[in-house]
Design a protein around this motif. Structure first.
Motif, PDB file in Angstrom:
ATOM      1  N   GLU A 169      34.733  44.038  48.622  1.00  0.00           N
ATOM      2  CA  GLU A 169      35.051  42.629  48.391  1.00  0.00           C
ATOM      3  C   GLU A 169      35.955  42.517  47.165  1.00  0.00           C
ATOM      4  O   GLU A 169      35.747  43.204  46.164  1.00  0.00           O
ATOM      5  N   PRO A 170      36.969  41.651  47.227  1.00  0.00           N
ATOM      6  CA  PRO A 170      37.920  41.538  46.117  1.00  0.00           C
ATOM      7  C   PRO A 170      37.287  41.285  44.756  1.00  0.00           C
ATOM      8  O   PRO A 170      37.717  41.860  43.753  1.00  0.00           O
ATOM      9  N   ALA A 171      36.258  40.458  44.681  1.00  0.00           N
ATOM     10  CA  ALA A 171      35.619  40.177  43.386  1.00  0.00           C
ATOM     11  C   ALA A 171      34.973  41.438  42.811  1.00  0.00           C
ATOM     12  O   ALA A 171      35.064  41.712  41.608  1.00  0.00           O
ATOM     13  N   VAL A 172      34.322  42.211  43.669  1.00  0.00           N
ATOM     14  CA  VAL A 172      33.691  43.461  43.240  1.00  0.00           C
ATOM     15  C   VAL A 172      34.764  44.453  42.794  1.00  0.00           C
ATOM     16  O   VAL A 172      34.635  45.116  41.768  1.00  0.00           O
ATOM     17  N   LEU A 173      35.854  44.547  43.573  1.00  0.00           N
ATOM     18  CA  LEU A 173      36.940  45.465  43.221  1.00  0.00           C
ATOM     19  C   LEU A 173      37.616  45.076  41.913  1.00  0.00           C
ATOM     20  O   LEU A 173      38.000  45.939  41.125  1.00  0.00           O
ATOM     21  N   ALA A 174      37.776  43.788  41.660  1.00  0.00           N
ATOM     22  CA  ALA A 174      38.398  43.340  40.407  1.00  0.00           C
ATOM     23  C   ALA A 174      37.553  43.773  39.216  1.00  0.00           C
ATOM     24  O   ALA A 174      38.090  44.301  38.225  1.00  0.00           O
ATOM     25  N   ASP A 175      36.245  43.583  39.298  1.00  0.00           N
ATOM     26  CA  ASP A 175      35.349  44.021  38.216  1.00  0.00           C
ATOM     27  C   ASP A 175      35.389  45.536  38.064  1.00  0.00           C
ATOM     28  O   ASP A 175      35.434  46.057  36.946  1.00  0.00           O
ATOM     29  N   LEU A 176      35.376  46.249  39.182  1.00  0.00           N
ATOM     30  CA  LEU A 176      35.394  47.700  39.147  1.00  0.00           C
ATOM     31  C   LEU A 176      36.701  48.226  38.555  1.00  0.00           C
ATOM     32  O   LEU A 176      36.693  49.160  37.751  1.00  0.00           O
TER      33      LEU A 176
END
Length: 71
Positions: free
Chosen positions: A8-15
């Motif tokens: 998910e984009p939000a998870v990838l942004a944090d990662l």
């Protein structure tokens, strides 16, 4: 070892932010806008990839980034 990470984009942004400061990881490419990436290409040890997968479970897909071979 090179890996592709999806999720998910939000998870990838944090990662992506977290991996940028990780001495074990080299972020090679982030596909998509930084606030909503669709894929992260990284170099990291196998043990680090396994730990990330265990930590995030089904929220991330982490696969080796292997060269494409023509038949």
């Amino acid at each position: 070892m090179p890996y592709m990470i999806g999720g998910e984009p939000a998870v990838l942004a944090d990662l992506a932010r977290a991996l940028g400061g990780d001495a074990e990881v080299t972020v090679r490419r982030i596909v998509g806008p930084p606030e909503r990436p669709t894929l992260i290409a990284v170099d990291m040890p196998v043990a680090r990839a396994e730990a990330l997968q265990k930590q995030h479970g089904s929220r991330l897909t982490i696969e080796p980034d292997l060269p494409v071979e023509l038949f």
